[in-house]
Design a protein around this motif. Structure first.
Motif, PDB file in Angstrom:
ATOM      1  N   VAL A  31       0.867  -1.181   0.000  1.00 10.27           N
ATOM      2  CA  VAL A  31       0.000   0.000   0.000  1.00 10.27           C
ATOM      3  C   VAL A  31       0.900   1.226   0.000  1.00 10.27           C
ATOM      4  CG1 VAL A  31      -1.934   1.155   1.120  1.00 10.27           C
ATOM      5  CG2 VAL A  31      -1.591  -1.299   1.474  1.00 10.27           C
ATOM      6  N   PHE A  32       0.484   2.248  -0.751  1.00 12.07           N
ATOM      7  CA  PHE A  32       1.264   3.487  -0.821  1.00 12.07           C
ATOM      8  C   PHE A  32       0.386   4.669  -0.419  1.00 12.07           C
ATOM      9  CE2 PHE A  32       3.320   0.493  -3.576  1.00 12.07           C
ATOM     10  CZ  PHE A  32       4.680   0.738  -3.407  1.00 12.07           C
ATOM     11  N   ASP A  33       1.004   5.599   0.330  1.00 10.86           N
ATOM     12  CA  ASP A  33       0.261   6.780   0.760  1.00 10.86           C
ATOM     13  C   ASP A  33       1.246   7.933   0.953  1.00 10.86           C
ATOM     14  OD1 ASP A  33      -2.749   7.228   1.912  1.00 10.86           O
ATOM     15  OD2 ASP A  33      -1.320   8.561   2.909  1.00 10.86           O
ATOM     16  N   SER A  34       0.726   9.150   0.827  1.00 11.55           N
ATOM     17  CA  SER A  34       1.581  10.338   0.972  1.00 11.55           C
ATOM     18  C   SER A  34       1.751  10.757   2.428  1.00 11.55           C
ATOM     19  CB  SER A  34       0.991  11.501   0.165  1.00 11.55           C
ATOM     20  OG  SER A  34      -0.309  11.825   0.630  1.00 11.55           O
ATOM     21  N   ASN A  35       0.973  10.191   3.332  1.00 12.00           N
ATOM     22  CA  ASN A  35       1.047  10.542   4.750  1.00 12.00           C
ATOM     23  C   ASN A  35       2.265   9.882   5.383  1.00 12.00           C
ATOM     24  OD1 ASN A  35       0.702  11.005   7.478  1.00 12.00           O
ATOM     25  ND2 ASN A  35      -1.479  10.513   7.488  1.00 12.00           N
ATOM     26  N   LEU A  36       3.259  10.694   5.755  1.00  7.99           N
ATOM     27  CA  LEU A  36       4.496  10.156   6.329  1.00  7.99           C
ATOM     28  C   LEU A  36       4.248   9.439   7.647  1.00  7.99           C
ATOM     29  CD1 LEU A  36       6.939  13.143   5.612  1.00  7.99           C
ATOM     30  CD2 LEU A  36       6.775  10.961   4.382  1.00  7.99           C
ATOM     31  N   MET A  37       3.172   9.796   8.350  1.00  5.72           N
ATOM     32  CA  MET A  37       2.875   9.172   9.635  1.00  5.72           C
ATOM     33  C   MET A  37       2.467   7.703   9.477  1.00  5.72           C
ATOM     34  SD  MET A  37       3.418  11.519  11.873  1.00  5.72           S
ATOM     35  CE  MET A  37       2.599  10.884  13.330  1.00  5.72           C
ATOM     36  N   LEU A  38       2.032   7.322   8.274  1.00  6.09           N
ATOM     37  CA  LEU A  38       1.587   5.945   8.048  1.00  6.09           C
ATOM     38  C   LEU A  38       2.709   5.018   7.608  1.00  6.09           C
ATOM     39  CD1 LEU A  38      -1.769   6.596   6.135  1.00  6.09           C
ATOM     40  CD2 LEU A  38      -1.466   6.078   8.568  1.00  6.09           C
ATOM     41  N   GLU A  39       3.816   5.596   7.171  1.00 10.72           N
ATOM     42  CA  GLU A  39       4.914   4.796   6.644  1.00 10.72           C
ATOM     43  C   GLU A  39       5.433   3.822   7.692  1.00 10.72           C
ATOM     44  OE1 GLU A  39       9.139   5.410   4.209  1.00 10.72           O
ATOM     45  OE2 GLU A  39       8.011   7.135   4.974  1.00 10.72           O
ATOM     46  N   GLY A  40       5.564   2.561   7.299  1.00 13.08           N
ATOM     47  CA  GLY A  40       6.039   1.526   8.214  1.00 13.08           C
ATOM     48  C   GLY A  40       4.926   0.788   8.924  1.00 13.08           C
ATOM     49  N   MET A  41       3.703   1.317   8.858  1.00  6.40           N
ATOM     50  CA  MET A  41       2.565   0.632   9.462  1.00  6.40           C
ATOM     51  C   MET A  41       2.049  -0.438   8.510  1.00  6.40           C
ATOM     52  SD  MET A  41       0.582   3.932  11.142  1.00  6.40           S
ATOM     53  CE  MET A  41      -0.643   2.893  11.952  1.00  6.40           C
ATOM     54  N   GLN A  42       1.068  -1.203   8.947  1.00  4.12           N
ATOM     55  CA  GLN A  42       0.504  -2.266   8.117  1.00  4.12           C
ATOM     56  C   GLN A  42      -1.022  -2.235   8.172  1.00  4.12           C
ATOM     57  OE1 GLN A  42       2.118  -6.050   9.393  1.00  4.12           O
ATOM     58  NE2 GLN A  42       4.084  -5.686   8.377  1.00  4.12           N
ATOM     59  N   ILE A  43      -1.628  -2.740   7.106  1.00  2.00           N
ATOM     60  CA  ILE A  43      -3.073  -2.955   7.068  1.00  2.00           C
ATOM     61  C   ILE A  43      -3.283  -4.421   6.726  1.00  2.00           C
ATOM     62  CG2 ILE A  43      -5.272  -2.334   6.008  1.00  2.00           C
ATOM     63  CD1 ILE A  43      -4.023   0.325   5.170  1.00  2.00           C
ATOM     64  N   ASN A  44      -3.822  -5.168   7.668  1.00  2.00           N
ATOM     65  CA  ASN A  44      -4.007  -6.618   7.472  1.00  2.00           C
ATOM     66  C   ASN A  44      -2.710  -7.306   7.062  1.00  2.00           C
ATOM     67  OD1 ASN A  44      -6.657  -6.150   8.057  1.00  2.00           O
ATOM     68  ND2 ASN A  44      -7.498  -6.904   6.147  1.00  2.00           N
ATOM     69  N   GLY A  45      -1.608  -6.872   7.659  1.00  2.00           N
ATOM     70  CA  GLY A  45      -0.317  -7.482   7.377  1.00  2.00           C
ATOM     71  C   GLY A  45       0.368  -6.971   6.130  1.00  2.00           C
ATOM     72  N   ILE A  46      -0.260  -6.019   5.425  1.00  2.00           N
ATOM     73  CA  ILE A  46       0.309  -5.477   4.188  1.00  2.00           C
ATOM     74  C   ILE A  46       1.003  -4.149   4.511  1.00  2.00           C
ATOM     75  CG2 ILE A  46      -0.216  -4.635   1.870  1.00  2.00           C
ATOM     76  CD1 ILE A  46      -2.657  -6.503   1.914  1.00  2.00           C
TER      77      ILE A  46
END
Length: 216
Positions: free
Chosen positions: A115-130
């Motif tokens: 998954v890709f997003d422009s929000n730097l706060m989300l980088e390194g997190m996961q959604i359902n293991g992705i």
């Protein structure tokens, strides 16, 4: 179901939209233990005519026999879902998360790898293991990994640029949920999905029924 035809041409969008419906119903019939199916039985399930079913199948080259398993395998081959498709989602908002959380994709050989997003706060997190990666890494990721489909759930103003990056990265298709009709090049297929248009169509049908009732 239809005599095989060796001369294959591109099918219409209308036929392409009906094929997944046929596949879904054939899978359901197989799960119910139904071993054979006629064009009439399938037509009754999907809400069209047996002639339309036969015409649609002929447009795709035709299929031999009435076996449910044969028909399922043939439709799966035509739809390309017998092979794995690797996907990435661009946009980790509510819609992106809903798509990532949909479990039936894996059943039909569609796998979301990143998954890709422009929000730097989300980088390194996961959604359902992705893993969630920064969108700035998208181009490098596309060059270094197999990606067949890019799913776009971004705002409209950046969606076209994501499509261009996907095309440059050799991606075969884009599934676009951004509120914009994206322009595709010859080497990439785009499916634009407008959720509000589907809802408006339902609203139209409701109003149409009410208008007909008032006129009677």
């Amino acid at each position: 179901m239809g005599k095989k035809d060796s001369s294959r041409k591109a099918v219409s969008d209308a036929v392409a939209r009906r094929l997944p419906t046929y596949y879904r119903h054939v899978c359901a019939m197989e799960a119910q233990g139904i071993q054979s199916v006629t064009s009439m039985q399938l037509a009754e399930r999907v809400g069209n005519t047996s002639a339309q079913v036969r015409q649609d199948f002929f447009a795709c080259g035709g299929v031999d026999g009435y076996s449910t398993s044969v028909l399922k395998n043939w439709l799966g081959t035509i739809l390309g879902i017998k092979d794995e498709h690797h996907m990435v989602v661009v946009g980790a908002g509510n819609l992106g998360r809903a798509i990532i959380s949909f479990q039936d994709f894996n059943r039909d050989n569609f796998f979301i790898d990143a998954v890709f997003d422009s929000n730097l706060m989300l980088e390194g997190m996961q959604i359902n293991g992705i893993p969630i990666l920064n969108v700035s890494a998208l181009e490098d990721y596309l060059r270094e990994n197999r990606v067949d489909i890019v799913v776009i759930t971004t705002p409209a103003d950046v969606a076209q640029s994501i499509l261009e990056k996907a095309a440059a990265g050799g991606v075969k298709g884009v599934w676009n949920f951004a509120p914009a009709d994206l322009r595709s090049s010859e080497n990439i297929k785009v499916q634009n999905v407008h959720l509000t248009e589907s809802l408006m169509t339902l609203s139209f049908r409701i109003n149409e029924t009410e208008r007909i009732a008032e006129d009677e």
